[in-house]
Design a protein around this motif. Sequence first.
Motif: not given
Lengths: 313, 385
Positions: B303-307, B312-313, B319-325
């Motif tokens: 339920g926290e994914a939207r946060r 911009g996490v 804090e954790l870049p997801v899929n820089p590619s």
Amino acid sequence: MADASRQRQRDVAVLGGAETEIVPEDLRSIPEMVLEAVAGALDDAAVQWEDVDAIVTASVDLFDGLTASSIAVTEVVGAVLKPETRIAADGMAAAIHAVHQIAAGAYGTVLVVAHGKASMAPHWDLTEWAMDPVYLQPLGVDFLTVAGLQANLIADSNRVGRCASLGDGACAVVLSSSVPSGAAVITGTGHDLDAHYPGDRDLSTWSGLQRAAGRAYEQAGVRDPATAFAVAEPSCMFPHEEGLFVEATAIGKNTPLSPSGGLMEGTAPIVSGLTRLLAAARAIEGNPGRRALAHGAWGPAGQGHAVAIVEAT
Amino acid sequence: MNAVAVIGTGQTNHAKARPDVTQPELIREAVDAALVDAGLTADDIDAVVMSNMEMFEGRALPELWVAEGAYGTGKPVFKIATGGTSGTSACIAGFHQAGSGAFDTVLVVGFEKHSEGHTQTGMALVDPFWDRAVASGALGNFALSISQYMAERGVTEEHAAQVAVKARRNAANNPHAHLQMPDLTIDDVLKSRMLAEPLHLLDMCPQSDGAAAIVVASGDTARKRGPKAAWVHAAATRHDQPYLGDLDRRLITTRALRSAAASAYAQAGITDPLRDFDIAEIYEPASYAELAWYEALEFCDDGEARRLIDDGVTSMDGELPVNPSGGVLSTNPVGASGVIRVAEASLQLLGRAGDRQVAGAKTALATGYGVYAWSDVIVLRSEMP
């Protein structure tokens, strides 16, 4: 390639296995047919579903008319919430991958399953779709025509008509790092893919098998193949292939070939090699020190080969 | 598992169509780049693992024809085909082969040339008795489960659109990416064509032509070569029941991915994924899937994914870049997509990710996903295990 400092692969036991009877058409669904082999293998190996750490399956989508066709057998191979890896090649290649998984320390006990149903479509016609689509497929070249070329080159061409009868079947084998006393163990493996274009290969030999067997011999410490084996279980679909097999493996004229009957009376695509592994293990079990050679092949005229050396403890 | 490491990577420039090359030629581009990156020649490679979903090109056993593009002739070669996880499962197979003692160096190469086939036809060839009529292809599957997911977890179309924008903007920093859209806006995504409620065109991954390769070395070989390597600290794969009705609320439970993550995190000693990982390359075929993966991969509570996306996490400076590619949302040659995840995660640890580099990345996550049936989770570190 060979590194002297490389560690010797750990021995992997063939705990047990089972196969369905090869029939021209098995009216059961793919999963029903596979379940018989898997349940039989677990029983033969005296293991429970929960003892299996991982599963390797072998099947080819176009042969099954399914995308990711191993999805059809997820439940009956016991892969729900377990690691399952699917190899699109002969079942012996899947067995070799399971050996690598165990040797890498990733899993202790691995179930290997191969299935194929030649009855679902004209098999040789389908193999046309495995030939290069630019030069070969447009000419109507399939696995049978390349085998015919090879037979004409090295043997009496009128023997080409005698092909192993293709049917439906499944085979399952349980491999493990824990070796019960008296078990057959796999002490060496090798596989190889030769050139695709018939013009790029010397069709008068199975040089790919020579390389695959060489890798297996090196691992297993086989120095004189002519005297090393109590039995050899080749995957020969045509009579002329036996000569190619004997020459490439250098097993000599005295090693008994396929005392269990071999493939000529009936086999299923993709399943053949895994049934040879099972036959080889059964042939030597209970005779400590005896070795057997098991072989699988796929592609046109043996483009792909896989070999396992089995030894009785 | 015995120690192994990724010592080189290579990719093609991925595109909607690559009519300039055949399938073997496409593969050769990625393989040559990986060999140069690893400082090896083809003769140094002991074995090759390929990955491809052959029905997407309408072929059988294509590796018989294309393996020479990977210098596979006369070598041990076979192919892994496990849907969207084909690439990550092939990488894991490469880890096992290199860890087995049988081989010192293993080349893993994935490819797909969607432009030469018909992907929807390929995806439609599921179980003929039950699912073929109702659950064929990615869109129908996702539309069903995403609707449930939105209702239960409070996710809106705007949250998903933010993921779609992040992916294509990140891709603008990746010269290999297929969809590079530096100016894409949330409004653009919401106004793009509706494919299947609630999925807009820009919520979905493209179909790409492309290939990717990695070179895997045994621990001894990697150590002898020097300090720079992406070491494998964990690899887990899970299969699940295939039938639509058997999979309890798919995106909400995602039990295969959760099970694989739990196993991989235990192997690698990951206790707080959001803090422990410096970068993640996750296999998100749809914008909503990325949000569901945040929860399944324990970046946040359910339920926290939207946060996470609102704050911009997971953006490049978060804090954790997801899929820089740019992820699968920007590039999806299916058989290669999993290899791309591992290659991109490795590039980050090797410090060779160019404009998409996350500074000082030491621990990376790569995942694979094959339409509910498979999940793979891989943990890599710049330090030896």
